[in-house]
Write a protein that holds these residues in place. Structure first.
Motif, short mmCIF file in Angstrom:
data_model
loop_
_atom_site.label_atom_id
_atom_site.label_comp_id
_atom_site.label_asym_id
_atom_site.label_seq_id
_atom_site.Cartn_x
_atom_site.Cartn_y
_atom_site.Cartn_z
N HIS A 117 0.84 -1.18 0.05
CA HIS A 117 0.03 -0.07 0.09
C HIS A 117 0.78 1.22 -0.14
O HIS A 117 0.55 2.40 -0.56
N HIS A 121 1.48 4.73 -2.54
CA HIS A 121 1.24 6.22 -2.18
C HIS A 121 2.52 6.73 -2.69
O HIS A 121 2.57 8.01 -3.32
N SER A 142 -0.22 9.36 6.42
CA SER A 142 -1.60 8.75 6.19
C SER A 142 -2.45 8.41 7.70
O SER A 142 -1.79 8.84 8.58
N GLY A 143 -3.48 7.88 7.51
CA GLY A 143 -4.02 7.59 8.87
C GLY A 143 -3.50 6.23 9.51
O GLY A 143 -3.68 6.30 10.82
N GLY A 144 -2.79 5.61 8.78
CA GLY A 144 -2.36 4.35 9.34
C GLY A 144 -0.73 4.40 9.60
O GLY A 144 0.12 3.60 10.18
N GLY A 169 -2.24 11.32 10.64
CA GLY A 169 -3.56 11.02 10.42
C GLY A 169 -4.50 10.77 11.38
O GLY A 169 -5.63 11.29 11.87
N ASP A 173 -7.52 12.56 13.33
CA ASP A 173 -8.87 11.85 13.51
C ASP A 173 -9.05 12.09 15.30
O ASP A 173 -10.28 12.11 15.56
N GLY A 186 -8.99 14.98 9.47
CA GLY A 186 -8.03 15.76 8.76
C GLY A 186 -8.96 16.80 7.91
O GLY A 186 -8.60 18.10 8.21
N PRO A 187 -9.87 16.68 7.04
CA PRO A 187 -10.13 17.88 6.46
C PRO A 187 -11.05 18.93 7.24
O PRO A 187 -10.84 19.92 6.93
N ASP A 190 -8.21 21.07 9.26
CA ASP A 190 -7.85 21.64 8.16
C ASP A 190 -8.59 22.93 7.84
O ASP A 190 -8.00 24.06 7.96
N GLY A 300 -2.76 10.67 2.71
CA GLY A 300 -3.96 11.19 3.00
C GLY A 300 -3.81 12.58 3.67
O GLY A 300 -4.31 13.60 3.33
N VAL A 301 -2.85 12.55 4.54
CA VAL A 301 -2.35 14.08 5.10
C VAL A 301 -1.77 14.85 4.15
O VAL A 301 -1.74 16.15 4.31
N ALA A 303 -2.91 15.95 1.73
CA ALA A 303 -4.04 16.59 1.17
C ALA A 303 -4.21 17.88 1.73
O ALA A 303 -4.73 19.23 1.60
N ASN A 304 -3.17 18.14 3.09
CA ASN A 304 -3.59 19.22 4.00
C ASN A 304 -3.01 20.50 3.35
O ASN A 304 -1.99 20.60 3.08
N THR A 331 -5.46 10.54 -1.03
CA THR A 331 -6.04 9.77 0.00
C THR A 331 -6.17 8.32 -0.93
O THR A 331 -5.84 8.31 -2.33
N ASP A 332 -6.91 7.21 -0.08
CA ASP A 332 -6.55 5.84 -0.80
C ASP A 332 -7.24 5.91 -2.25
O ASP A 332 -8.26 6.33 -2.40
O1 KG4 Z 1 -4.12 7.62 2.74
P1 KG4 Z 1 -5.44 7.60 3.41
O2 KG4 Z 1 -6.62 7.85 2.62
O3 KG4 Z 1 -5.66 6.25 4.21
C1 KG4 Z 1 -4.65 5.45 4.91
O4 KG4 Z 1 -3.81 4.75 4.12
O5 KG4 Z 1 -4.58 5.56 6.08
O6 KG4 Z 1 -5.49 8.59 4.78
C2 KG4 Z 1 -6.38 9.02 5.47
C3 KG4 Z 1 -6.11 10.02 6.56
C4 KG4 Z 1 -7.03 10.49 7.53
O7 KG4 Z 1 -6.31 10.05 8.83
C5 KG4 Z 1 -7.55 11.48 7.39
O8 KG4 Z 1 -7.76 12.43 8.44
C6 KG4 Z 1 -6.31 12.31 6.66
O9 KG4 Z 1 -5.74 11.32 5.80
N1 KG4 Z 1 -6.51 13.40 5.85
C7 KG4 Z 1 -5.94 14.74 6.35
C8 KG4 Z 1 -6.51 15.68 5.31
N2 KG4 Z 1 -7.29 14.80 4.43
C9 KG4 Z 1 -7.25 13.50 4.90
N3 KG4 Z 1 -5.18 14.98 7.34
C10 KG4 Z 1 -5.18 16.52 7.33
N4 KG4 Z 1 -5.53 17.29 6.49
C11 KG4 Z 1 -6.40 16.99 5.58
N5 KG4 Z 1 -6.80 18.07 4.62
#
Ligand code: KG4
Ligand code: ZN
Length: 363
Positions: A117, A121, A142-144, A169, A173, A186-187, A190, A300-301, A303-304, A331-332
């Motif tokens: 995975h 990314h 990311s979230g993980g 991430g 959350d 995150g969103p 942000d 995912g992060v 995107a911040n 994001t995924d």
């Molecule tokens: O990569 P992803 O879609 O899934 C994983 O592989 O974990 O990342 C999801 C994470 C979530 O924790 C979400 O809160 C975070 O990315 N995220 C953000 C933003 N958009 C998504 N964190 C900070 N700012 C953002 N704009």
């Protein structure tokens, strides 16, 4: 050649068709990238419920794959291979993608590639921007995961550091949850942080200097840690709530909240400043140490908005090229898995017929 990518590691069911361009500088083009998000299902529970996630993947996978082929004007016979996320992720979710991909590959007589995975990314950067100047340091956040990789040659990923506890991430959350802002955090953080004062709340930053006992091969001083920051926000919130507890009668239905909208914005901005600074400090430390020619942030992060703006600014100051994926590729999604799959396919590494999902697959 065209490849069909499949991603089901967490709470997005995604399928994509990506093709080779023949241009070494920008090797892949997206023909389709269909993403069925389960956010609305998990939001009610304040986070991803693994059992609900796997059940929803089962419902969605066939339709998502059909749509990805359809939007790409691609038949099964036009494909040269299939790629699927093997791990890491939720094992029940991963299994749906892996089982589907194995069955489809067998039925369509196509070779199958197993993709990590995080390799997906990392390759989202190449998919969107083309090959970066190498060597590069890439932060996957990311979230993980929160991990730094050194990329010396295309497709070679060397782990430099990672988080000792929460992923960035995950911290977003958890902080959103304790502020009552919903999932994913995150969103919304942000967005709210944009009107806040990022110095309003004093929060700690964690700088690690010693090696991790669980990973002695890494020096440890490039590692991340976010659980202390999350606890500090929780303690701050609790202290403020105690302070106003007396203002509410016992029959008050709404829990006492001492926070105005401006206060929430200040907490979000202060939290985000610490996270973004920690991420970028470590990224540029690694860039200097390994004398790289470019840096990237994916996951995912990435995107911040503040992280993107400060990355670009720091890169400009240091004359260091910086890369991020498009918002959709942050994001995924399965397009990044297809891209990493094409890269791996060209090395000849095919998945065995007894391929299994691996929830804690290492890269
Ligand atoms: O990569 P992803 O879609 O899934 C994983 O592989 O974990 O990342 C999801 C994470 C979530 O924790 C979400 O809160 C975070 O990315 N995220 C953000 C933003 N958009 C998504 N964190 C900070 N700012 C953002 N704009
Ligand atoms: Zn991810």
């Amino acid at each position: 050649m065209r490849i069909l990518g499949i991603e089901t590691s967490c709470d997005e069911t995604s399928a994509a068709v990506v093709e080779e361009t023949g241009d070494a500088a920008k090797p892949w083009a997206i023909r389709s990238n269909v993403i069925a998000s389960q956010v609305a299902i998990h939001r009610e529970w304040g986070g991803v419920v693994p059992e609900l996630a796997s059940r929803q993947h089962i419902r969605d996978i066939c339709g998502v794959v059909e749509r990805a082929l359809d939007e790409a004007s691609t038949r099964w016979t036009d494909l040269g291979a299939l790629a699927v996320t093997q791990g890491p992720g939720l094992v029940g979710s991963l299994l749906i993608g892996v089982a589907f991909a194995k069955a489809a590959a067998a039925a369509a007589r196509l070779p199958l590639v197993a993709v990590h995975h995080l390799a997906g990314h990392i390759e989202s950067l190449v998919l969107h921007n083309g090959e970066p100047p190498l060597p590069a340091v890439v932060l996957v956040v990311s979230g993980g995961h929160t991990s730094l990789y050194l990329v010396e040659a295309p497709g070679r990923y060397q782990l430099l550091s990672r988080t000792r506890d929460d992923a960035a991430g995950e911290a977003y959350d958890k902080v959103a949850k304790l502020l009552g802002l919903g999932y994913p955090g995150g969103p919304v953080i942000d967005r709210l942080a944009q009107s806040g004062n990022d110095r309003a709340v004093a929060l700690p930053t964690t700088r690690l200097t010693h090696a991790d006992r669980n990973a002695p091969e890494l020096k440890g001083d490039l590692d991340f840690s976010f659980s202390g920051l999350k606890t500090a926000v929780a303690r701050y919130v609790r202290a403020r709530e105690k302070g106003v507890g007396g203002l509410f009668s016992k029959n008050e239905k709404r829990p006492p909240t001492p926070f105005s909208e401006a206060d929430i914005a200040d907490i979000c901005a202060s939290f985000q400043r610490i996270v973004v600074t920690a991420l970028l400090d470590r990224l540029f430390d690694a860039a200097r140490r390994f004398q790289v020619k470019s840096v990237g942030i994916a996951g995912g992060v990435s995107a911040n908005s503040r992280l993107r703006a400060e990355l670009a600014e720091r890169g400009r100051r240091r004359e260091m090229p910086t890369f991020v994926p498009s918002l959709q590729l942050s994001t995924d999604n399965a397009a990044m898995i297809a891209a990493a799959g094409l890269r791996k396919f060209r090395t000849g590494a095919l998945a065995p017929v007894d391929l299994n999902a691996d929830a804690s697959l290492a890269l």
